[in-house]
Design a protein around this motif. Structure first.
Motif, short mmCIF file in Angstrom:
data_model
loop_
_atom_site.label_atom_id
_atom_site.label_comp_id
_atom_site.label_asym_id
_atom_site.label_seq_id
_atom_site.Cartn_x
_atom_site.Cartn_y
_atom_site.Cartn_z
N CYS A 53 43.63 35.70 42.00
CA CYS A 53 42.47 36.14 42.77
C CYS A 53 42.91 36.89 44.04
O CYS A 53 43.61 36.33 44.88
N ASN B 241 38.51 33.72 50.24
CA ASN B 241 38.17 33.11 48.96
C ASN B 241 37.16 31.98 49.14
O ASN B 241 37.49 30.94 49.69
N PRO B 242 35.94 32.19 48.70
CA PRO B 242 34.92 31.15 48.82
C PRO B 242 34.93 30.25 47.59
O PRO B 242 33.97 30.25 46.79
N CYS B 243 36.00 29.49 47.41
CA CYS B 243 36.23 28.85 46.10
C CYS B 243 35.11 27.89 45.67
O CYS B 243 34.74 27.88 44.49
N LEU C 48 41.20 37.61 46.52
CA LEU C 48 40.57 37.10 47.74
C LEU C 48 41.47 36.12 48.50
O LEU C 48 41.23 35.83 49.67
N VAL C 49 42.48 35.61 47.83
CA VAL C 49 43.40 34.70 48.54
C VAL C 49 44.52 35.48 49.23
O VAL C 49 45.29 34.92 50.00
N HIS D 94 35.14 39.99 36.47
CA HIS D 94 34.88 40.05 37.90
C HIS D 94 35.90 40.82 38.69
O HIS D 94 36.98 41.13 38.23
N CYS E 97 32.15 29.91 44.66
CA CYS E 97 32.52 30.70 43.49
C CYS E 97 32.45 29.83 42.23
O CYS E 97 31.93 30.25 41.20
N ARG E 98 32.98 28.61 42.34
CA ARG E 98 32.93 27.70 41.18
C ARG E 98 31.49 27.37 40.82
O ARG E 98 31.12 27.35 39.66
N ARG F 183 43.84 21.89 43.07
CA ARG F 183 43.63 22.85 44.15
C ARG F 183 42.97 22.15 45.33
O ARG F 183 41.98 21.44 45.15
S1 SF4 Z 1 40.49 31.63 43.70
FE1 SF4 Z 1 39.02 33.34 43.69
S2 SF4 Z 1 38.18 33.39 41.60
FE2 SF4 Z 1 39.15 31.37 41.91
S3 SF4 Z 1 37.50 30.02 42.64
FE3 SF4 Z 1 38.52 30.86 44.46
S4 SF4 Z 1 37.34 32.67 44.98
FE4 SF4 Z 1 36.79 32.14 42.87
#
Ligand code: SF4
Length: 347
Positions: A203, A92-94, A205-206, A44, A97-98, A126
């Motif tokens: 990541c 980051n749409p964690c 995105l963070v 990704h 995303c998960r 987290r």
């Molecule tokens: S840190 Fe990034 S890759 Fe990991 S869950 Fe969040 S958005 Fe997804």
């Protein structure tokens, strides 16, 4: 380990691997318990560096399992464009995303004839995606429900099918909680896993800078117009928004200059002639004044004496690398020109 139900040697699990220590240990624990374990990851766009895939391959080989890699970039982009559960501190749409990754793993589980999915998630590790409710929600929304096993925290979570069916005993599983890593490191030693990467650094995105660029791209182009190519470009260079229509990206070093050259199709590329300086891309359809301004900005980062001009080779979209292109000459902006900081896309 238990062999009630049907023999665990006939049971197969799909282990999501991230290249980090936790997911590697989780896979190793399940394999050690006699389950046929297959690693799974998606290639990704948001990995913090290009070492992620080699790290994941190394993790699978350290555990001694086969690895399946899928490219699901388009699906992931859609998750980032419109996350149902919103963003974290950055873009980051964690949670979404998960859920996306777990759905992908569920698909692979079906294709491989496996019985359950394993992740390296640790309860409370987290804040956004690994608190109790988020873990339960991800299991439910991915459709995996009790086919999702988190071996590192399983004994603190409701029983999953592998335990209910006796494919695994509770002593095969752990009760880890929180952000500490001491127990994982001891376990890694016990399981013979060495040379694992440090946590985080994963990541983009963070990251504040990347997130600011992504917000800018969404705002000026619309979310659907920001595709794989644009997501990649946001990684490299200094980004300046000259106007609603025009953006300038200036490379910061040789590696970025090369990356920008590769991403030039569809954009204007300018390169200094006769002096050292950055490769620069211009997005939009600039009029001559805007082109001059972009070149003056790029010239500010070239080697030049104070009163000199800098010449650039300019290639418009569609022009081949081998063509001479046009030449433009710019007077560098001075380093303290206030427009530079006002154009800069930054957090
Ligand atoms: S840190 Fe990034 S890759 Fe990991 S869950 Fe969040 S958005 Fe997804």
């Amino acid at each position: 380990m238990s062999f009630s139900g049907f023999p665990s040697s006939k049971i197969k699990a799909i282990a999501l691997l991230s290249g980090g220590l936790d997911s590697t240990i989780a896979a190793a624990l399940i394999k050690r318990a006699g389950i046929d374990t297959v690693g799974f990851t998606v290639h990704h766009l948001f990995g913090g560096d290009c070492k992620r895939t080699p790290q994941i391959k190394a993790a699978a080989s350290a555990v001694g399992i086969r690895l399946i890699i899928r490219d699901l970039s388009e699906g992931q982009l859609e998750v980032v464009r419109r996350p149902r559960y919103g963003y974290g501190a950055g873009m980051n749409p964690c949670i979404d995303c998960r859920i996306f990754m777990l759905k992908a793993a569920k698909q692979v589980m079906a294709e491989e004839g496996a019985q359950f999915v394993v992740t390296g998630e640790v309860l409370g590790q987290r804040p956004m995606s690994q608190h109790y409710r988020a873990l339960m929600q991800a299991a439910e929304e991915s459709g995996l429900e009790d086919l999702l096993l988190r071996p590192l925290s399983a004994n603190l979570l409701p029983d999953t099918l592998p335990v209910k069916e006796g494919w695994l005993e509770r002593e095969d599983l752990l009760s880890l909680c929180g952000r500490g890593r001491r127990e994982q490191m001891a376990l890694a030693e016990e399981l013979g896993i060495v040379d694992y990467p440090s946590p985080g650094g994963g990541c983009i995105l963070v990251e504040k800078a990347y997130s600011a660029r992504l917000r800018d791209a969404f705002a000026h182009h619309g979310k659907d117009a920001v595709g794989v190519n644009e997501f990649l470009l946001l990684r490299y260079g200094r980004h300046f928004r000259l106007s609603d229509r025009i953006k300038v990206i200036v490379g910061r070093d040789e590696a970025e200059n090369e990356a920008l050259c590769n991403l030039a199709p569809g954009r204007i590329l300018i390169e200094p002639l006769g002096v050292m300086g950055p490769t620069t891309l211009i997005e939009g359809d600039p009029v001559d004044d805007e082109l001059g301004l972009a070149a003056a900005l790029a010239a500010r980062y070239c080697d030049h004496s104070d009163d000199s001009h800098v010449s650039f080779r300019l290639l418009r979209p569609g022009a081949g690398e081998e063509t001479a292109g046009e030449t433009i000459i710019a007077t560098p902006l001075s380093a303290d020109d206030p427009r530079i900081s006002s154009w800069r896309i930054s957090p």
